[in-house]
Scaffold this motif. Structure first.
Motif, PDB file in Angstrom:
ATOM      1  N   ALA A  46       0.848  -1.197   0.000  1.00 41.58           N
ATOM      2  CA  ALA A  46       0.000   0.000   0.000  1.00 41.58           C
ATOM      3  C   ALA A  46       0.876   1.236   0.000  1.00 41.58           C
ATOM      4  CB  ALA A  46      -0.924  -0.007   1.215  1.00 41.58           C
ATOM      5  N   GLY A  47       0.347   2.309  -0.608  1.00 41.98           N
ATOM      6  CA  GLY A  47       1.086   3.557  -0.663  1.00 41.98           C
ATOM      7  C   GLY A  47       0.199   4.733  -0.302  1.00 41.98           C
ATOM      8  N   LEU A  48       0.812   5.773   0.279  1.00 41.47           N
ATOM      9  CA  LEU A  48       0.096   6.994   0.634  1.00 41.47           C
ATOM     10  C   LEU A  48       0.874   8.177   0.076  1.00 41.47           C
ATOM     11  CD1 LEU A  48      -2.194   8.362   2.279  1.00 41.47           C
ATOM     12  CD2 LEU A  48      -0.612   8.405   4.224  1.00 41.47           C
ATOM     13  N   LEU A  49       0.163   9.072  -0.661  1.00 48.65           N
ATOM     14  CA  LEU A  49       0.796  10.223  -1.295  1.00 48.65           C
ATOM     15  C   LEU A  49       0.221  11.491  -0.685  1.00 48.65           C
ATOM     16  CD1 LEU A  49       0.053   7.884  -3.646  1.00 48.65           C
ATOM     17  CD2 LEU A  49       1.651   9.309  -4.906  1.00 48.65           C
ATOM     18  N   VAL A  50       1.083  12.304  -0.112  1.00 47.01           N
ATOM     19  CA  VAL A  50       0.654  13.468   0.664  1.00 47.01           C
ATOM     20  C   VAL A  50       1.293  14.737   0.105  1.00 47.01           C
ATOM     21  CG1 VAL A  50       0.755  14.556   2.940  1.00 47.01           C
ATOM     22  CG2 VAL A  50       0.305  12.104   2.746  1.00 47.01           C
ATOM     23  N   GLY A  51       0.492  15.794  -0.049  1.00 42.14           N
ATOM     24  CA  GLY A  51       1.027  17.093  -0.441  1.00 42.14           C
ATOM     25  C   GLY A  51       1.243  17.228  -1.934  1.00 42.14           C
ATOM     26  N   LYS A  52       2.325  17.919  -2.296  1.00 39.32           N
ATOM     27  CA  LYS A  52       2.590  18.257  -3.703  1.00 39.32           C
ATOM     28  C   LYS A  52       3.615  17.293  -4.306  1.00 39.32           C
ATOM     29  CE  LYS A  52       3.817  22.515  -2.776  1.00 39.32           C
ATOM     30  NZ  LYS A  52       3.489  22.653  -1.349  1.00 39.32           N
ATOM     31  N   ILE A  53       3.403  16.953  -5.565  1.00 38.88           N
ATOM     32  CA  ILE A  53       4.370  16.170  -6.310  1.00 38.88           C
ATOM     33  C   ILE A  53       5.365  17.081  -7.022  1.00 38.88           C
ATOM     34  CG2 ILE A  53       2.905  16.047  -8.380  1.00 38.88           C
ATOM     35  CD1 ILE A  53       4.025  13.234  -8.866  1.00 38.88           C
TER      36      ILE A  53
END
Length: 818
Positions: free
Chosen positions: A619-626
């Motif tokens: 599982a992955g979690l992406l937070v904020g700006k890329i």
């Protein structure tokens, strides 16, 4: 283990042309590590003489004691030397280095003025001669031991080569001169004379009643020899040759009785212990301590015995920690006249436990825990009696024996097995010859092998094969790599997991590891229901705050993100790989079969069946700006498309085909979550997290996550080869107007179905939703290619029309013309 060459030569006929280096190479060739070759006496030169102390003048005007000593070195005149030692008196014989001598450390001796006197030489200690670490004072001898004026270098046998050999735990027999000499003879093909052979016919007259001997538990010892001696003169001293051999082996001389026990142990490998007979009440019995009690050993340390400690006891109390160290209450002293000598073949495990329980490793325990030749209890004790009666007034009284030696069983071996195992052809005759070199008796008709008494480790054909290899020389065995299928490798599942982790890490994700525990409040806050909320409770949790096994990886990632955000982190992507636990079956009581034998297959199947399935997810979690805002453009935050793309990349990496469908699965936002389906089964979910969860944990708005059930993915090839086209591609764009309820994936599938086998790829490049009337426009690029020819315009048009026709029939798609 130190081994003087002079002692080895007593048992091996070594030609003068054989060097110390050749002997060392021979030992290394048969499996021993020679850590050092000590050339004792190489840095010492004479004249070095025995001298008698004639006079001592004490010089008192200095802070430390100084003596001006007159000595007789067998010369016409008295020689005077300055000495700071005080452990000798007038009449004693000492070792004097005369002018011209050079001591270790390049210390030259000459006549010199010191303390107002002329010192014409030097009286030496053992350390100053480099023959011992003992530095208690000057070496002192009795008149009957040495001759005044004699060469001390020769009399003290200083010039010698000493091998420091590292002995492996399974080579306990080599912790003796007998064992090392046997290996030297075998490695260099020289004649070996076993010192035990001279002891086999040794008999002693019985002159009285001896101390009784008994083994209470035959599992702790197999044979017990107890020899009683009387009329020993406590003033008897150890002969110089014996003292020097003990010192060369790294031990120090103590007293005649103790020195003889140590000498026999070093020579043959059997530890012995001598008791003062007058301090024994009744007989001696080998038995367990039975209860916790205090016991003071020879080193003066008071120890608390464990009930399981193996002891040598008299009728009233323990007298020795069996095979490890004697007790202080029964030690040999300056008044001892009657001696009881114990020689026992102990159980190696019992001695190892004694040693480790009391953190007491002795020369005796190091040998006995490695197993000693069972026959040596008889011969080593006989050797003790022989030496003690020869060098003192002691007389043999009686020998009492309990038990009998137990030897290794016979082993039948197929000579062809040896060749097969070693990887090259070796004749049966050569196998028999090499095993005889080791000490085995071999019947070449049946190839039944009787291992030697000192090799209790030779129990199987593999053990004997190793001995053959050792005697041949490992360097002579050809090096052949094993067949490739036999080498260890990762399973396809392990390779898939590593590939996924590597891919995510290379995309900028940071891997985290969280505890697989959670609580009911977290499960409820995530919106899990039904089977997805059912889990197991830990019987003894690490923390009462988290008593349940986790049902999903995303909650753990959210908590990690919350913690990092509170510490100042803003924009990041993290992932985790691990198991989840859902209560899909009822637990049963643990199955603990008897492990003395292999459990039945039914029991094994029941054990595996009792373990609930544990899904393995990533599982992955992406937070904020890329991307941050810069001169090239505005900032861009992670969105649901990124999460879906990463999930699709994982499936693509596994070379799987999938379809995408809408989903409202928690903890994702309803309508902003995609479900990836493989073979009709949902294997992954990705999208935007539910706003309620984002707010509860303080995450940035529209944070996204994905989860892929790796254990649910079907097996597939790790690598899918593709063909590079050599013919030109034909590119066609097509725009279709469809209902807004129709997904782009459905249209793409219809176009693929109608385009035929020459369709190489299809890509959605535009979506226009301002047509009105619930309609949208989807534009695709279709690439066609044939491997054997260039496609004509007519062929491409036919395939394009066929593709749009299928989309029209299935979903009512209309080709957009403007």
């Amino acid at each position: 283990m130190r081994a003087p060459l002079s002692w080895i030569k007593e048992f091996v006929e070594i030609p003068a042309t054989v060097t110390a280096e050749q002997i060392s190479d021979g030992l290394i060739r048969v499996g021993f590590e020679v850590e050092e070759i000590i050339q004792q006496g190489a840095d010492l030169s004479g004249p070095l003489k025995f001298a008698k102390v004639l006079s001592i003048e004490e010089i008192t005007e200095f802070k430390k004691p100084i003596r001006y000593v007159g000595i007789d070195c067998g010369e016409s005149e008295t020689r005077y030397v300055i000495c700071g030692a005080t452990n000798f008196a007038v009449g004693d014989l000492v070792v004097a280095a005369l002018p011209g001598a050079v001591l270790p450390g390049d210390f030259a001796i000459g006549a010199r003025e010191t303390y107002g006197k002329t010192s014409n030489g030097m009286i030496c200690s053992a350390r100053e001669l480099g023959i011992s670490d003992e530095h208690a004072g000057i070496m002192v001898f009795a008149e009957y031991e040495v001759t005044i004026g004699a060469d001390a270098i020769e009399a003290l046998q200083i010039n010698d080569v000493i091998f420091d050999v590292a002995v492996n735990p399974d080579r306990g027999y080599a912790l003796s001169i007998r064992g090392i000499a046997r290996e030297v003879a075998a490695s260099l093909n020289l004649k070996f004379t076993d010192p035990v052979d001279a002891l086999r016919s040794l008999k002693f007259e019985e002159t009285g009643k001896g101390v009784s001997a008994k083994i209470a538990d035959t599992s702790t010892a197999s044979v017990f020899y107890l020899r009683t001696l009387s009329d020993f003169d406590p003033k008897a001293t150890t002969p110089i040759w014996m003292r020097r051999r003990i010192e060369k082996m790294g031990m120090r001389s103590i007293s005649l009785v103790v020195d003889v026990t140590n000498y026999v142990m070093l020579e043959l490998g059997q530890p012995l212990h001598a008791f003062d007979k007058a301090k024994i009440k009744g007989g001696l019995t080998i038995k367990r301590a039975g209860k916790a009690q205090k016991f003071k050993t020879l080193d003066g340390v008071e120890r608390i015995l464990d009930p399981e400690d193996l002891m040598v006891c008299d009728d009233e109390q323990p007298l020795a920690l069996a095979g490890t160290m004697g007790g202080l209450s029964s030690e040999i002293t300056e008044t001892t006249t009657d001696i009881a000598l114990e020689a026992v073949h102990f159980c190696p495990v019992c001695i190892a436990k004694n040693s480790r329980r009391h953190k007491l490793s002795s020369e005796a325990s190091r040998r006995l825990e490695r197993s000693v030749d069972p026959s040596l209890a008889q011969f080593a004790s006989a050797r003790f009696v022989q030496l003690l009666t020869a060098h003192s007034s002691a007389k043999h009284v009686a020998t009492v024996v309990d038990g009998e030696p137990i030897y290794a069983p016979l082993v039948t071996i197929d000579p062809a097995y040896v060749s097969k195992t070693l990887g090259f052809e070796i004749s049966a005759k050569q196998v028999a010859e090499l095993l005889r070199v080791v000490g085995c008796d071999v019947d070449e008709k049946s190839f039944t092998v009787d291992p030697p008494s000192w090799r209790a480790d030779l129990l199987t054909a593999a053990d004997l094969t190793e001995e053959v290899a050792r005697m041949i020389g490992y360097d002579k065995i050809p090096s052949v790599l094993p067949p490739r299928p036999l080498h260890a490798t990762l399973t396809p599942t392990q390779k898939r997991r590593r590939a996924v982790a590597t891919m995510l890490a290379s995309r900028g994700f940071a891997e985290v590891q969280t505890f697989p525990f959670t609580n009911q409040a977290t499960i409820d806050s995530m919106g899990f229901v039904g089977e997805r909320a059912s889990t197991y409770k830990v019987a003894n949790p690490m923390s009462e705050e988290f008593p349940l096994m986790r049902v999903h990886l995303v909650p753990g990632l959210i908590e990690v993100a919350q913690r990092n955000i509170s510490r100042g982190a803003k924009d990041f992507a993290i992932f985790e790989m691990g198991s989840i636990f859902r209560s899909s079956q009822k637990l049963v009581a643990a199955i603990s079969p008897d492990l003395s034998t292999r459990p039945a297959q039914k029991v094994i199947d029941e054990i595996f069946a009792s373990v609930p399935p544990q899904g393995y997810h990533v599982a992955g979690l992406l937070v904020g700006k890329i991307e941050n805002e810069n001169w090239q453009g505005k900032a861009r935050a992670y969105n649901w498309q990124d999460a879906i793309a990463y999930a699709q990349d994982i499936l693509a990496l596994c070379n799987l085909e999938w379809t995408v469908a809408r989903s409202d699965l928690a903890p994702w936002h309803p309508g902003r979550c995609a479900e990836l389906i493989v073979n009709g089964k949902a294997v992954a979910h990705a999208g935007e997290l539910h706003p309620r969860i984002v707010a509860a944990y303080g995450l940035p708005e529209r944070s996204v996550a994905f989860a892929v059930a790796l254990s649910a993915l079907p097996d597939s090839a790790l690598v899918r080869p593709t063909t590079v086209g050599t013919m030109p591609a034909a590119v066609q764009d097509v725009a279709l107007i469809v209902d807004s309820t129709v997904s782009a994936a459905d249209i793409e599938g219809a176009l693929r179905a109608g385009a035929g086998e020459l369709l190489e790829s299809i890509t959605l490049f535009d979506r226009y939703d301002k047509i009105g009337d619930g309609k949208i426009s989807l534009a695709f690029t279709l690439v066609f290619r044939a491997q054997d020819r260039t496609l004509t315009g007519e062929e491409v048009s036919v395939m394009r029309e066929a593709a749009t026709a299928v989309a029209a029939s299935k979903f009512g798609a209309v080709v957009r013309t403007a």
